[in-house]
Design a protein around this motif. Sequence first.
Motif, mmCIF file in Angstrom:
data_model
loop_
_atom_site.group_PDB
_atom_site.id
_atom_site.type_symbol
_atom_site.label_atom_id
_atom_site.label_comp_id
_atom_site.label_asym_id
_atom_site.label_seq_id
_atom_site.Cartn_x
_atom_site.Cartn_y
_atom_site.Cartn_z
ATOM 1 N N LEU A 1 31.928 4.956 -19.353
ATOM 2 C CA LEU A 1 30.518 5.354 -19.215
ATOM 3 C C LEU A 1 30.232 5.861 -17.805
ATOM 4 C CD1 LEU A 1 28.997 2.419 -21.251
ATOM 5 C CD2 LEU A 1 28.776 4.848 -21.852
ATOM 6 N N LEU A 2 30.801 5.199 -16.805
ATOM 7 C CA LEU A 2 30.606 5.635 -15.425
ATOM 8 C C LEU A 2 31.262 6.996 -15.198
ATOM 9 C CD1 LEU A 2 29.432 5.011 -12.644
ATOM 10 C CD2 LEU A 2 31.581 3.856 -12.087
ATOM 11 N N ASN A 3 32.443 7.219 -15.789
ATOM 12 C CA ASN A 3 33.098 8.526 -15.675
ATOM 13 C C ASN A 3 32.244 9.624 -16.294
ATOM 14 O OD1 ASN A 3 35.288 7.503 -14.309
ATOM 15 N ND2 ASN A 3 36.655 7.512 -16.065
ATOM 16 N N LEU A 4 31.617 9.332 -17.412
ATOM 17 C CA LEU A 4 30.714 10.297 -18.057
ATOM 18 C C LEU A 4 29.581 10.646 -17.097
ATOM 19 C CD1 LEU A 4 29.308 11.805 -20.417
ATOM 20 C CD2 LEU A 4 28.463 9.587 -21.187
ATOM 21 N N GLN A 5 28.972 9.617 -16.528
ATOM 22 C CA GLN A 5 27.864 9.825 -15.597
ATOM 23 C C GLN A 5 28.325 10.589 -14.359
ATOM 24 O OE1 GLN A 5 25.154 6.487 -15.098
ATOM 25 N NE2 GLN A 5 25.396 6.659 -12.882
ATOM 26 N N LEU B 1 23.980 2.776 -25.072
ATOM 27 C CA LEU B 1 24.754 2.923 -23.836
ATOM 28 C C LEU B 1 24.660 4.351 -23.290
ATOM 29 C CD1 LEU B 1 27.853 0.785 -24.838
ATOM 30 C CD2 LEU B 1 26.095 0.173 -23.158
ATOM 31 N N VAL B 2 24.717 5.341 -24.179
ATOM 32 C CA VAL B 2 24.571 6.738 -23.749
ATOM 33 C C VAL B 2 23.162 6.963 -23.202
ATOM 34 C CG1 VAL B 2 24.513 9.149 -24.522
ATOM 35 C CG2 VAL B 2 26.369 7.644 -25.264
ATOM 36 N N ASP B 3 22.175 6.343 -23.840
ATOM 37 C CA ASP B 3 20.797 6.455 -23.359
ATOM 38 C C ASP B 3 20.677 5.919 -21.927
ATOM 39 O OD1 ASP B 3 17.892 6.980 -23.899
ATOM 40 O OD2 ASP B 3 17.794 4.825 -23.477
ATOM 41 N N GLY B 4 21.403 4.846 -21.631
ATOM 42 C CA GLY B 4 21.400 4.304 -20.272
ATOM 43 C C GLY B 4 21.965 5.298 -19.266
ATOM 44 N N VAL B 5 23.040 5.978 -19.655
ATOM 45 C CA VAL B 5 23.634 7.005 -18.789
ATOM 46 C C VAL B 5 22.640 8.157 -18.606
ATOM 47 C CG1 VAL B 5 25.455 8.749 -18.613
ATOM 48 C CG2 VAL B 5 26.020 6.428 -19.359
ATOM 49 N N ARG C 1 34.348 11.128 -27.651
ATOM 50 C CA ARG C 1 35.262 10.107 -27.141
ATOM 51 C C ARG C 1 34.589 8.736 -27.153
ATOM 52 N NH1 ARG C 1 38.095 9.574 -21.453
ATOM 53 N NH2 ARG C 1 39.225 7.675 -21.900
ATOM 54 N N LEU C 2 33.325 8.690 -26.751
ATOM 55 C CA LEU C 2 32.598 7.418 -26.754
ATOM 56 C C LEU C 2 32.459 6.869 -28.168
ATOM 57 C CD1 LEU C 2 29.755 8.199 -24.195
ATOM 58 C CD2 LEU C 2 31.732 6.716 -23.832
ATOM 59 N N GLU C 3 32.227 7.766 -29.128
ATOM 60 C CA GLU C 3 32.093 7.331 -30.521
ATOM 61 C C GLU C 3 33.408 6.780 -31.058
ATOM 62 O OE1 GLU C 3 29.038 9.265 -33.359
ATOM 63 O OE2 GLU C 3 29.989 10.902 -32.257
ATOM 64 N N ASP C 4 34.521 7.339 -30.589
ATOM 65 C CA ASP C 4 35.837 6.899 -31.058
ATOM 66 C C ASP C 4 36.248 5.555 -30.470
ATOM 67 O OD1 ASP C 4 35.988 9.219 -32.500
ATOM 68 O OD2 ASP C 4 37.275 10.267 -31.053
ATOM 69 N N GLU C 5 35.656 5.212 -29.332
ATOM 70 C CA GLU C 5 36.008 3.954 -28.651
ATOM 71 C C GLU C 5 35.173 2.816 -29.237
ATOM 72 O OE1 GLU C 5 38.094 3.542 -25.861
ATOM 73 O OE2 GLU C 5 38.678 5.644 -25.922
ATOM 74 N N GLU C 6 35.713 1.629 -29.143
ATOM 75 C CA GLU C 6 34.934 0.428 -29.454
ATOM 76 C C GLU C 6 34.276 0.024 -28.142
ATOM 77 O OE1 GLU C 6 34.584 -1.483 -32.337
ATOM 78 O OE2 GLU C 6 35.508 0.195 -33.391
ATOM 79 N N ASP D 1 23.655 12.931 -31.158
ATOM 80 C CA ASP D 1 23.866 12.658 -32.580
ATOM 81 C C ASP D 1 24.969 11.601 -32.699
ATOM 82 O OD1 ASP D 1 23.863 12.775 -35.329
ATOM 83 O OD2 ASP D 1 25.116 14.569 -35.429
ATOM 84 N N ILE D 2 24.574 10.349 -32.508
ATOM 85 C CA ILE D 2 25.519 9.239 -32.536
ATOM 86 C C ILE D 2 25.030 8.220 -33.559
ATOM 87 C CG2 ILE D 2 26.485 7.324 -31.192
ATOM 88 C CD1 ILE D 2 26.334 9.110 -28.730
ATOM 89 N N GLU D 3 25.925 7.831 -34.462
ATOM 90 C CA GLU D 3 25.570 6.888 -35.530
ATOM 91 C C GLU D 3 25.412 5.459 -35.016
ATOM 92 O OE1 GLU D 3 25.123 7.645 -38.897
ATOM 93 O OE2 GLU D 3 25.239 9.742 -38.285
ATOM 94 N N ASP D 4 26.397 5.010 -34.238
ATOM 95 C CA ASP D 4 26.429 3.621 -33.796
ATOM 96 C C ASP D 4 25.286 3.328 -32.815
ATOM 97 O OD1 ASP D 4 27.919 0.995 -33.578
ATOM 98 O OD2 ASP D 4 27.928 1.645 -31.472
ATOM 99 N N GLU D 5 24.467 2.336 -33.148
ATOM 100 C CA GLU D 5 23.287 2.010 -32.342
ATOM 101 C C GLU D 5 23.646 1.576 -30.922
ATOM 102 O OE1 GLU D 5 19.851 2.133 -32.844
ATOM 103 O OE2 GLU D 5 20.437 3.376 -34.555
#
Length: 192
Positions: free
Chosen positions: A37-41, A90-94, A20-25, A81-85
Amino acid sequence: MSSAEEEAYSEERWQNWLSRLEDEELDPEDEDSARLLLNLQDDVAIAVAKIVTDYDDDEIEQEDALEELADIREVVLAEPDIEDEETLMLVDGVQTSLVAVFYSAEQYVGDGVADEASVEEYVQAAAGAEADEDFDRALGLAACAGTRIIDGDDLDMSVTEDLEYGLVTEWVNGLDSLQSALAQPEVIEDDE
């Protein structure tokens, strides 16, 4: 099936969030992106809170609780496994925020509540250890604060106001999610 027999947090659930995060801008300045991101966390924190609560309620044994926590930690902290840096960052921050959640829960289940200081004192000590570049000690102290939160103490986020942004402020952000999860363990749907 009791909650103790269900898988606490599946790899599929985590991957659904990542997809879902990859699909979002994602834009960290955008409120919707920040909420996602907060919901994921929070979703992960809720799973951790449920394990700790089941342990406290004697619904699962100590060994099983520690095993479930380790399983979730392994899934959530694995290299995504995420392409977009930017999304990866952002995921790393979570993930960084959740490190303290896992260690707090594991310490709580394994060793009980740290009782030598208050939540705020542990956070301040963790910040001091981070300033000294003693990151293992900083994490240990943040986890001590987390055990107190699990035990019912309040985390006042104003404790971070005077802290320099870094690992400890990230970890405290995760502990805030854990505190919310313990207060309101509502499941967040990954397709919301």
